[in-house]
Design a protein around this motif. Structure first.
Motif, PDB file in Angstrom:
ATOM      1  N   THR A 447      39.780  41.712  25.917  1.00 19.88           N
ATOM      2  CA  THR A 447      40.959  42.537  26.166  1.00 19.88           C
ATOM      3  C   THR A 447      40.631  43.575  27.226  1.00 19.88           C
ATOM      4  OG1 THR A 447      40.347  44.144  24.469  1.00 19.88           O
ATOM      5  CG2 THR A 447      41.654  42.260  23.760  1.00 19.88           C
ATOM      6  N   ARG A 448      41.657  44.266  27.695  1.00 18.68           N
ATOM      7  CA  ARG A 448      41.475  45.369  28.634  1.00 18.68           C
ATOM      8  C   ARG A 448      42.686  46.284  28.535  1.00 18.68           C
ATOM      9  NH1 ARG A 448      41.515  41.912  34.115  1.00 18.68           N
ATOM     10  NH2 ARG A 448      40.714  40.356  32.669  1.00 18.68           N
ATOM     11  N   PRO A 449      42.509  47.559  28.823  1.00 14.60           N
ATOM     12  CA  PRO A 449      43.670  48.463  28.793  1.00 14.60           C
ATOM     13  C   PRO A 449      44.584  48.178  29.975  1.00 14.60           C
ATOM     14  CG  PRO A 449      41.719  49.624  29.564  1.00 14.60           C
ATOM     15  CD  PRO A 449      41.255  48.278  29.107  1.00 14.60           C
ATOM     16  N   ARG A 450      45.883  48.204  29.739  1.00  9.82           N
ATOM     17  CA  ARG A 450      46.873  47.995  30.796  1.00  9.82           C
ATOM     18  C   ARG A 450      47.941  49.073  30.653  1.00  9.82           C
ATOM     19  NH1 ARG A 450      45.893  42.550  28.894  1.00  9.82           N
ATOM     20  NH2 ARG A 450      44.909  41.260  30.513  1.00  9.82           N
ATOM     21  N   TYR A 451      48.041  49.903  31.682  1.00 12.36           N
ATOM     22  CA  TYR A 451      48.988  51.014  31.646  1.00 12.36           C
ATOM     23  C   TYR A 451      49.869  50.972  32.889  1.00 12.36           C
ATOM     24  CZ  TYR A 451      45.347  52.703  28.447  1.00 12.36           C
ATOM     25  OH  TYR A 451      44.429  52.810  27.443  1.00 12.36           O
ATOM     26  N   GLY A 452      51.127  51.360  32.707  1.00 15.62           N
ATOM     27  CA  GLY A 452      52.021  51.534  33.850  1.00 15.62           C
ATOM     28  C   GLY A 452      52.105  50.295  34.709  1.00 15.62           C
ATOM     29  N   GLY A 453      51.962  50.477  36.013  1.00 13.00           N
ATOM     30  CA  GLY A 453      52.048  49.359  36.947  1.00 13.00           C
ATOM     31  C   GLY A 453      50.716  48.666  37.114  1.00 13.00           C
ATOM     32  N   TRP A 454      50.260  48.012  36.086  1.00 10.38           N
ATOM     33  CA  TRP A 454      48.925  47.413  36.077  1.00 10.38           C
ATOM     34  C   TRP A 454      48.888  46.089  36.837  1.00 10.38           C
ATOM     35  CZ3 TRP A 454      48.796  42.562  34.103  1.00 10.38           C
ATOM     36  CH2 TRP A 454      49.806  42.207  33.208  1.00 10.38           C
ATOM     37  N   ASP A 455      47.685  45.738  37.265  1.00 16.59           N
ATOM     38  CA  ASP A 455      47.414  44.449  37.891  1.00 16.59           C
ATOM     39  C   ASP A 455      46.074  43.926  37.391  1.00 16.59           C
ATOM     40  OD1 ASP A 455      49.556  44.246  40.175  1.00 16.59           O
ATOM     41  OD2 ASP A 455      48.684  46.254  40.402  1.00 16.59           O
ATOM     42  N   ASP A 456      46.015  42.648  37.040  1.00 18.81           N
ATOM     43  CA  ASP A 456      44.751  41.959  36.798  1.00 18.81           C
ATOM     44  C   ASP A 456      44.415  41.182  38.066  1.00 18.81           C
ATOM     45  OD1 ASP A 456      44.961  42.905  34.242  1.00 18.81           O
ATOM     46  OD2 ASP A 456      45.319  40.946  33.297  1.00 18.81           O
ATOM     47  N   GLY A 457      43.334  41.538  38.706  1.00 21.52           N
ATOM     48  CA  GLY A 457      42.967  40.873  39.956  1.00 21.52           C
ATOM     49  C   GLY A 457      41.734  40.009  39.814  1.00 21.52           C
ATOM     50  N   ASP A 458      41.696  39.163  38.797  1.00 18.88           N
ATOM     51  CA  ASP A 458      40.487  38.394  38.475  1.00 18.88           C
ATOM     52  C   ASP A 458      40.316  37.246  39.477  1.00 18.88           C
ATOM     53  OD1 ASP A 458      40.638  40.151  36.418  1.00 18.88           O
ATOM     54  OD2 ASP A 458      40.802  38.665  34.821  1.00 18.88           O
ATOM     55  N   LEU A 459      39.449  37.476  40.455  1.00 22.00           N
ATOM     56  CA  LEU A 459      39.240  36.510  41.529  1.00 22.00           C
ATOM     57  C   LEU A 459      37.949  35.721  41.384  1.00 22.00           C
ATOM     58  CD1 LEU A 459      40.501  38.707  44.498  1.00 22.00           C
ATOM     59  CD2 LEU A 459      41.609  36.686  43.537  1.00 22.00           C
ATOM     60  N   ILE A 476      33.470  39.360  34.808  1.00 25.29           N
ATOM     61  CA  ILE A 476      34.666  39.116  35.615  1.00 25.29           C
ATOM     62  C   ILE A 476      34.680  40.052  36.807  1.00 25.29           C
ATOM     63  CG2 ILE A 476      37.188  39.209  35.656  1.00 25.29           C
ATOM     64  CD1 ILE A 476      37.200  38.475  32.726  1.00 25.29           C
ATOM     65  N   MET A 477      34.968  39.508  37.980  1.00 22.65           N
ATOM     66  CA  MET A 477      35.147  40.316  39.179  1.00 22.65           C
ATOM     67  C   MET A 477      36.634  40.431  39.466  1.00 22.65           C
ATOM     68  SD  MET A 477      31.842  38.616  40.856  1.00 22.65           S
ATOM     69  CE  MET A 477      31.981  37.460  39.512  1.00 22.65           C
ATOM     70  N   SER A 478      37.161  41.636  39.307  1.00 21.67           N
ATOM     71  CA  SER A 478      38.590  41.893  39.469  1.00 21.67           C
ATOM     72  C   SER A 478      38.778  42.814  40.662  1.00 21.67           C
ATOM     73  CB  SER A 478      39.161  42.529  38.197  1.00 21.67           C
ATOM     74  OG  SER A 478      40.568  42.571  38.232  1.00 21.67           O
ATOM     75  N   SER A 479      39.724  42.468  41.543  1.00 18.08           N
ATOM     76  CA  SER A 479      39.786  43.159  42.825  1.00 18.08           C
ATOM     77  C   SER A 479      41.193  43.124  43.405  1.00 18.08           C
ATOM     78  CB  SER A 479      38.795  42.492  43.797  1.00 18.08           C
ATOM     79  OG  SER A 479      38.739  43.179  45.019  1.00 18.08           O
ATOM     80  N   ASP A 480      41.303  43.739  44.593  1.00 22.09           N
ATOM     81  CA  ASP A 480      42.459  43.648  45.487  1.00 22.09           C
ATOM     82  C   ASP A 480      43.685  44.438  45.051  1.00 22.09           C
ATOM     83  OD1 ASP A 480      40.811  42.013  46.908  1.00 22.09           O
ATOM     84  OD2 ASP A 480      42.246  40.397  47.156  1.00 22.09           O
ATOM     85  N   TYR A 481      43.599  45.169  43.928  1.00 24.64           N
ATOM     86  CA  TYR A 481      44.717  45.995  43.470  1.00 24.64           C
ATOM     87  C   TYR A 481      44.178  47.324  42.940  1.00 24.64           C
ATOM     88  CZ  TYR A 481      47.254  41.614  43.801  1.00 24.64           C
ATOM     89  OH  TYR A 481      47.802  40.448  44.276  1.00 24.64           O
ATOM     90  N   PRO A 482      44.976  48.372  43.004  1.00 18.01           N
ATOM     91  CA  PRO A 482      44.520  49.681  42.522  1.00 18.01           C
ATOM     92  C   PRO A 482      44.017  49.619  41.084  1.00 18.01           C
ATOM     93  CG  PRO A 482      46.568  49.924  43.744  1.00 18.01           C
ATOM     94  CD  PRO A 482      46.337  48.444  43.595  1.00 18.01           C
ATOM     95  N   GLY A 483      42.884  50.242  40.860  1.00 20.87           N
ATOM     96  CA  GLY A 483      42.329  50.334  39.516  1.00 20.87           C
ATOM     97  C   GLY A 483      41.522  49.146  39.059  1.00 20.87           C
ATOM     98  N   THR A 484      41.424  48.087  39.864  1.00 27.60           N
ATOM     99  CA  THR A 484      40.685  46.903  39.432  1.00 27.60           C
ATOM    100  C   THR A 484      39.184  47.106  39.600  1.00 27.60           C
ATOM    101  OG1 THR A 484      41.121  45.942  41.617  1.00 27.60           O
ATOM    102  CG2 THR A 484      42.533  45.248  39.798  1.00 27.60           C
ATOM    103  N   THR A 485      38.431  46.655  38.603  1.00 29.19           N
ATOM    104  CA  THR A 485      36.973  46.779  38.599  1.00 29.19           C
ATOM    105  C   THR A 485      36.377  45.529  37.975  1.00 29.19           C
ATOM    106  OG1 THR A 485      36.752  47.738  36.389  1.00 29.19           O
ATOM    107  CG2 THR A 485      37.229  49.273  38.191  1.00 29.19           C
ATOM    108  N   SER A 486      35.058  45.442  38.014  1.00 28.52           N
ATOM    109  CA  SER A 486      34.373  44.387  37.276  1.00 28.52           C
ATOM    110  C   SER A 486      34.451  44.681  35.776  1.00 28.52           C
ATOM    111  CB  SER A 486      32.914  44.290  37.718  1.00 28.52           C
ATOM    112  OG  SER A 486      32.269  45.542  37.558  1.00 28.52           O
ATOM    113  N   LEU A 487      34.304  43.622  34.990  1.00 25.86           N
ATOM    114  CA  LEU A 487      34.356  43.713  33.526  1.00 25.86           C
ATOM    115  C   LEU A 487      33.238  42.852  32.958  1.00 25.86           C
ATOM    116  CD1 LEU A 487      38.151  43.023  33.517  1.00 25.86           C
ATOM    117  CD2 LEU A 487      37.228  45.162  32.666  1.00 25.86           C
ATOM    118  N   LEU A 488      32.464  43.400  32.043  1.00 27.83           N
ATOM    119  CA  LEU A 488      31.392  42.641  31.404  1.00 27.83           C
ATOM    120  C   LEU A 488      31.684  42.524  29.916  1.00 27.83           C
ATOM    121  CD1 LEU A 488      28.700  41.205  31.279  1.00 27.83           C
ATOM    122  CD2 LEU A 488      27.550  43.416  31.287  1.00 27.83           C
TER     123      LEU A 488
END
Length: 671
Positions: A447-459, A476-488
């Motif tokens: 799971t992951r927190p998702r608030y407001g105008g969220w994006d999952d950028g799992d590339l 997971i490497m998540s990118s290309d949108y505000p707030g996206t980061t890696s997730l372990l």
């Protein structure tokens, strides 16, 4: 013990009677029977070593990574990139790295812009730039600095050295640009010293368009020569009718490849109503993965498709034939087809002409400004348009039941709503007799927190047992949108996953591409991660400030080396009747402590060329004694080797023809 004595006595009698050999314990004799596909080895066949046991207690173990980018000199070398590929191109046992900006532009060797780099691993102490001296970006006329979107490596001629496929992504937009018409995807042959020469001249398309987004090398027919599957994106971005056939290429053993898609069962057709419903139309592919999910010894094909299209799963039946089970397998998409929270649907219903129609009954007002949107009744509400934006698929035994599970990587956005697929674990309980089971986020813990105008950028993503506790984890490497980061996500003892990126030191903003690499050869998987600057503004929703450049990051694993693990350097026979030299497609089964730990040797996969260290590291946690190791080779016979009296915490060199030998880790990768 009695059983081992009986086996040993039998082996010695066979050796004396049939071979006239002494059977000394220091020798490594192979028991070969031309009528048998299975060989068993016991303590008469394996070199004698002393056990090495670690006592870490019960896992999982707290993960700790240290950023050693600067220590390795990569900041001083100004190494930047979004995509990373790992392969031992020099053949010295140390993994080298290729870094790319996924560009389509040429480089000037005298004044490079950093579109791509090839870096030689200096035995874990740093890297040497060998980009232009390698020959990997030159043509037969000596022109250097050719375009390179991404590179994947494979031993195409079974020489023992990694050759390369340099992919240049060319769609109609690229082709229209001045100066890009002369560069195309090419094969390069490794000369045996880490330098390359152009392979046989060939093209991978009928014309100049080669929008290849992903390549998976594998031996689909188990003839001992690597083949590859190329997944193609749009010919013109956003136009489904410009998508074309993904292609299967058979390796001829000398760097040449033949298109064998026709008649294979992999064929798709131009999109029409019937084809879209059946899921057999050309689609904009982003990733391809080759992995044996049926357990029949042949690697199957999973294609991850963009534009909320169905994903594709083709079962490899052998003899070059595949069966499309995309929908029946539950791999095509999830079962959420509720589009009422899709803001584009709400925009459609907000138009005066549509408000009072039965179609828009109970539709809520949109939460976005409806200046531009796309929603077509009878099309946008159909299952074939309610899938995901899939970038890739990870294939591993996540559940520990000996079967290969899948983890799909997806882009998803708040304004599209719940019908858009999100990254998800698909468990294999009895495939193909039963479809894959999709676990909800609450069930898997992914799971992951998702608030407001969220994006999952799992590339992109990586599957590995980072703490070597015997359970697979997911990065997971998540990118290309505000707030996206890696997730372990670290797997816990209840089989659920826990997100630990921040506390483990692996949280990287806009992580885009990456690779598993045991960079210091200490017996655990470290990480190399690239970043993207796409849509990275100055807004405060990002995890961290935008760095000056897209510097790659190297994260050293400081946990995994403390647990027991089985480390294997796999070498196929590399000739007719044997496995391909890299053993791509081999199944490894480690039996220890009444458990089975299963791995499969895999090559390139995913969006723009993910490829990991081929050094196999299999964690077994607090278990020290290994009962046996079974190797199922990807050759015509499906040969099986079983090794007993083997020891953890050594490097096991397993050669299909020479058997198994133990080596101390600190000695194996020396000159």
């Amino acid at each position: 013990m009695i059983k081992n004595i009986i086996v040993l006595f039998t082996v010695l009698i066979m050796v004396i009677v049939f071979c006239g050999c002494s059977g000394d314990k220091g020798e490594s004799d192979i028991l070969d029977d031309s009528d048998s596909d299975e060989h068993e080895y016991d303590d008469a066949d394996i070199d004698v070593v002393e056990p090495i046991c670690k006592t870490p207690g019960e896992g999982p173990y707290p993960l700790k990574f240290t950023d050693i980018t600067e220590e390795l000199g990569l900041l001083d070398m100004d190494v930047t990139g979004s995509q990373i590929t790992v392969a031992d191109v020099t053949g010295n046992g140390w993994p080298d790295i290729y870094v790319s900006m996924a560009s389509k532009e040429r480089e000037d060797p005298d004044n490079p812009k950093g579109h791509y780099r090839l870096l030689k691993n200096m035995r874990g102490k740093g890297f040497k730039d060998i980009t232009f001296e390698s020959g990997l970006f030159s043509d037969s006329s000596g022109n250097n600095g050719l375009a390179s979107t991404f590179v994947v490596f494979a031993d195409m001629n079974n020489s023992g050295f990694m050759d390369a496929l340099n992919v240049v992504y060319v769609d109609r937009g690229t082709y229209s640009l001045e100066g890009y018409r002369d560069d195309f995807s090419r094969v390069y042959i490794n000369k045996g010293d880490g330098t390359f020469k152009p392979g046989p001249s060939q093209r991978f398309h009928e014309d100049f368009l080669e929008p290849i987004a992903s390549v998976a090398f594998f031996d689909y027919d188990r003839d001992g020569v690597l083949d590859f599957f190329a997944a193609r994106h749009y010919g013109r971005f956003g136009y489904l009718d410009t998508c074309e056939q993904d292609t299967l290429y058979k390796g001829l053993g000398d760097g040449r490849f033949k298109n064998v898609t026709s008649g294979s069962g992999l064929e798709t057709v131009a999109p029409d109503d019937e084809a879209l419903v059946a899921g057999i139309n050309h689609r904009p592919a982003w990733g391809v993965t080759a992995c044996d999910v049926t357990g029949n010894g042949f690697q199957d094909i999973m294609v991850s498709n963009y534009a909320r299209s169905f994903n594709s799963l083709y079962i490899n039946e052998g003899e070059g034939l595949f069966e499309d089970v995309s929908i029946a397998s539950n791999f095509a998409s999830d079962d959420n087809e509720d589009y009422f929270d899709d803001q584009f649907f709400r925009c459609y219903c907000a138009e005066e002409a549509n408000r009072d129609t039965e179609y828009c009954k109970d539709a809520l007002p949109p939460s976005i400004i409806c200046s531009q949107y796309s929603w077509i009744p009878g099309y946008s509400d159909q299952p074939f348009r309610l899938g995901g934006n899939s970038s890739g698929t990870l294939c591993a035994d996540f559940t520990g039941n000996g079967k290969m599970d899948l983890f799909t990587l997806e882009l998803a956005h708040w304004h599209i709503g719940g019908s858009s697929d999100r990254s998800q674990l698909l468990t294999n309980e009895n495939f193909p007799q039963e479809p894959f089971k999709r676990l909800m986020e609450e069930e898997s813990g992914i799971t992951r927190p998702r608030y407001g105008g969220w994006d999952d950028g799992d590339l992109g993503g990586l599957a590995a047992d980072f703490d070597n506790d015997g359970k697979m984890d997911i990065y997971i490497m998540s990118s290309d949108y505000p707030g996206t980061t890696s997730l372990l996500y670290q797997q816990q003892n209840d089989s659920r996953f826990k997100e630990v990126a921040k506390e483990s030191g692996t949280l990287i903003a806009r992580a885009h591409g990456g690779a598993l690499i045991d960079i210091d050869r200490d017996g655990d998987y470290d990480l190399i991660v690239g970043v993207s600057f796409m849509r990275w503004g100055s807004d405060t929703s990002d995890y961290s400030e935008k760095p000056e450049k897209q510097w790659i990051r190297v994260l050293r694993n400081d946990t995994g080396q403390n647990a027991n693990r089985v480390m294997i350097d796999m070498i196929g026979g590399g000739k007719e009747g044997k496995s391909n030299r890299s053993a791509i497609g081999a199944r490894i089964i480690v039996r220890a402590g009444e458990k089975e730990f299963v791995r499969e040797v895999q090559s390139s996969y995913g969006l723009m060329g993910f490829q990991n260290d081929l050094f196999q590291i299999i964690g077994i946690g607090n278990i020290c004694d290994v009962d046996e190791i079974e190797i199922r080779w990807p050759d015509k016979k499906g040969s099986v080797d079983i090794f007993r009296e083997v020891y953890a915490n050594y490097v096991l060199r397993i050669h299909q023809e020479e058997g198994l030998t133990h080596h101390k880790l600190e000695d194996y990768f020396k000159e």
